[in-house]
Design an enzyme around this catalytic site. Structure first.
Site, PDB file in Angstrom:
ATOM      1  N   ALA A 205      63.208  55.850  45.653  1.00 48.33           N
ATOM      2  CA  ALA A 205      64.742  56.043  46.314  1.00 48.33           C
ATOM      3  C   ALA A 205      64.991  57.574  46.808  1.00 48.33           C
ATOM      4  O   ALA A 205      65.658  57.950  47.487  1.00 48.33           O
ATOM      5  CB  ALA A 205      65.764  55.527  45.417  1.00 48.33           C
ATOM      6  N   ALA A 206      64.092  58.406  46.263  1.00 49.77           N
ATOM      7  CA  ALA A 206      64.462  59.820  46.336  1.00 49.77           C
ATOM      8  C   ALA A 206      63.939  60.179  47.731  1.00 49.77           C
ATOM      9  O   ALA A 206      63.212  59.854  48.478  1.00 49.77           O
ATOM     10  CB  ALA A 206      63.728  60.695  45.459  1.00 49.77           C
TER      11      ALA A 206
ATOM     12  N   CYS B 180      57.086  54.821  56.705  1.00 50.21           N
ATOM     13  CA  CYS B 180      57.157  55.755  58.051  1.00 50.21           C
ATOM     14  C   CYS B 180      55.683  55.922  58.403  1.00 50.21           C
ATOM     15  O   CYS B 180      55.443  57.156  58.871  1.00 50.21           O
ATOM     16  CB  CYS B 180      57.923  57.233  57.722  1.00 50.21           C
TER      17      CYS B 180
HETATM   18  N1  SAM Z   1      63.734  55.932  50.297  1.00 48.92           N
HETATM   19  C1  SAM Z   1      63.823  57.403  50.221  1.00 48.92           C
HETATM   20  C2  SAM Z   1      65.047  57.892  51.277  1.00 48.92           C
HETATM   21  O1  SAM Z   1      65.403  57.038  52.151  1.00 48.92           O
HETATM   22  O2  SAM Z   1      65.455  58.912  51.200  1.00 48.92           O
HETATM   23  C3  SAM Z   1      62.608  57.949  50.774  1.00 48.92           C
HETATM   24  C4  SAM Z   1      61.492  57.345  49.889  1.00 48.92           C
HETATM   25  S1  SAM Z   1      59.727  58.150  50.023  1.00 48.92           S
HETATM   26  C5  SAM Z   1      59.277  57.558  51.562  1.00 48.92           C
HETATM   27  C6  SAM Z   1      58.896  57.361  48.966  1.00 48.92           C
HETATM   28  C7  SAM Z   1      59.075  57.705  47.625  1.00 48.92           C
HETATM   29  O3  SAM Z   1      58.176  56.949  46.930  1.00 48.92           O
HETATM   30  C8  SAM Z   1      59.108  59.077  47.271  1.00 48.92           C
HETATM   31  O4  SAM Z   1      60.220  59.515  46.899  1.00 48.92           O
HETATM   32  C9  SAM Z   1      57.931  59.174  46.381  1.00 48.92           C
HETATM   33  O5  SAM Z   1      58.156  60.012  45.224  1.00 48.92           O
HETATM   34  C10 SAM Z   1      58.017  57.668  45.835  1.00 48.92           C
HETATM   35  N2  SAM Z   1      56.544  57.530  44.993  1.00 48.92           N
HETATM   36  C11 SAM Z   1      55.270  58.078  45.003  1.00 48.92           C
HETATM   37  N3  SAM Z   1      54.595  57.238  44.708  1.00 48.92           N
HETATM   38  C12 SAM Z   1      55.185  56.192  44.045  1.00 48.92           C
HETATM   39  C13 SAM Z   1      54.730  55.196  43.202  1.00 48.92           C
HETATM   40  N4  SAM Z   1      53.406  55.251  42.594  1.00 48.92           N
HETATM   41  N5  SAM Z   1      55.618  54.148  42.855  1.00 48.92           N
HETATM   42  C14 SAM Z   1      56.752  54.181  43.278  1.00 48.92           C
HETATM   43  N6  SAM Z   1      57.303  55.301  44.076  1.00 48.92           N
HETATM   44  C15 SAM Z   1      56.478  56.174  44.092  1.00 48.92           C
END
Ligand code: SAM
Length: 340
Positions: free
Chosen positions: A124-125, A244
């Site tokens: 979500a971040a 993306c």
């Molecule tokens: N959904 C967010 C938004 O709209 O603002 C952007 C998300 S970004 C594309 C992908 C996110 O997945 C990042 O925040 C990252 O830290 C997290 N991430 C990285 N590795 C991960 C893992 N193994 N499992 C789950 N989340 C992960």
């Protein structure tokens, strides 16, 4: 800006990809800035004025146009210095890339948003999708907004607090922790970590990190993340998967993998032709996916798809949903015929 040759080669033949216009748009230097208003704070936007917390004020944002697939999203004429704008810090709007806002359409077309729902936004971040989801669900609904990386979970928390929601829980868990919460969520959104080719125009430095090896690693990680939370999706629940990345390995191939591993229906969306969003089909199962190319529309590279977890009963209930599931669809049609 030099797009990696290996990426261009891998995209040859993918529906909607046009090498010439794709390269041109990346070289053009054009930047698109867009925001999405918080409907709880901004109630109207007319001629440079907005009604914010019921006070009509001059808006600090130079609005250009509405984003066609979003109810609260607007393109700006120029990118202001958001950090100097108090209304930005007050959560009156979220600066979000336009293609991502299409999640609104996906939710509206696949889910009854008037019902009390349990929604998990797994990756979500910093909170773009979560703030959007929060604006769409009812107050009786629950959004679990999760981020595995602690420092990013803090930013997520800040943004959710600014947005001003009372029905959101922020968690800082690994996806596998959710497997213990069985059959719980009506909707799971996985905006997966990916190789990021869709954002090259906005973040040219990401080009240096792109490699075929990384695409393969992302593909493996995406599979792991989906498998880890699958149990927590209700039967008949909706999985919305997005990246993306332009790479088929992270997009349509992941849909095929889901179809191999789990029992799902792929959901087809109604798309306005003028939006220039490209509907694709995965090569093995023919599942529907939606591609956003920056040379075709005003937004960055994005991919999104919706799947429904199947159960036997759903064969009889989902007659009105357009799905594409090859053999299973034929089976359902046969069953529906015997029921009619
Ligand atoms: N959904 C967010 C938004 O709209 O603002 C952007 C998300 S970004 C594309 C992908 C996110 O997945 C990042 O925040 C990252 O830290 C997290 N991430 C990285 N590795 C991960 C893992 N193994 N499992 C789950 N989340 C992960």
């Amino acid at each position: 800006m030099q797009i990696p040759e290996k990426l261009l080669q891998s995209l040859a033949g993918i529906k909607g990809f046009n090498k010439e216009t794709f390269e041109q748009i990346h070289q053009s230097g054009e930047q698109v800035t867009s925001v999405r208003f918080n409907p709880k704070k901004v109630s109207s936007m007319v001629n440079g004025e907005w009604s914010i917390n019921n006070n009509i004020q001059h808006s600090p944002l130079a609005i250009h146009q509405k984003i066609p697939w979003s109810s609260q999203g607007y393109y700006l004429k120029e990118r202001p210095s958001f950090t100097f704008d108090p209304s930005f810090h007050a959560g009156s709007y979220y600066v979000q890339e336009a293609s991502s806002m299409f999640l609104e359409e996906v939710l509206k077309q696949t889910t009854d948003l008037t019902k009390p729902l349990r929604v998990l936004d797994l990756c979500a971040a910093p909170g773009g999708k979560s703030t959007l989801i929060q604006s769409l669900i009812s107050i009786e609904s629950l959004l679990v907004s999760n981020e595995v990386i602690k420092s990013r979970a803090n930013i997520l928390e800040e943004n959710i607090i600014k947005w001003g929601a009372t029905n959101v829980v922020i968690t800082n868990n690994d996806p596998k922790d959710f497997s213990r919460v069985e059959n719980y969520f009506d909707v799971i959104v996985i905006d997966a970590p990916c190789s990021g080719s869709g954002l090259f125009r906005k973040e040219p430095e990401a080009i240096n990190e792109w490699s075929e090896e990384n695409v393969n690693l992302c593909n493996q990680r995406q599979q792991r993340i989906i498998a880890d939370v699958w149990n927590s999706l209700k039967q008949d629940g909706i999985l919305i998967y997005s990246t993306c990345s332009f790479s088929q390995k992270e997009d349509e191939d992941i849909l095929d993998w889901i179809g191999d591993e789990f029992s799902v229906d792929s959901l087809q969306l109604a798309i306005n032709k003028d939006w220039n969003i490209v509907e694709t089909n995965s090569s093995k199962k023919n599942y529907f996916g939606y591609r956003f190319y920056p040379d075709k529309l005003k937004g960055e590279g994005f991919f999104i798809a919706a799947l429904q977890k199947k159960r036997w009963r759903s064969f009889f209930l989902s007659k009105n949903k357009k799905t594409n599931n090859g053999k299973n669809n034929q089976q359902r049609n046969r069953i529906n015929k015997t029921m009619d």
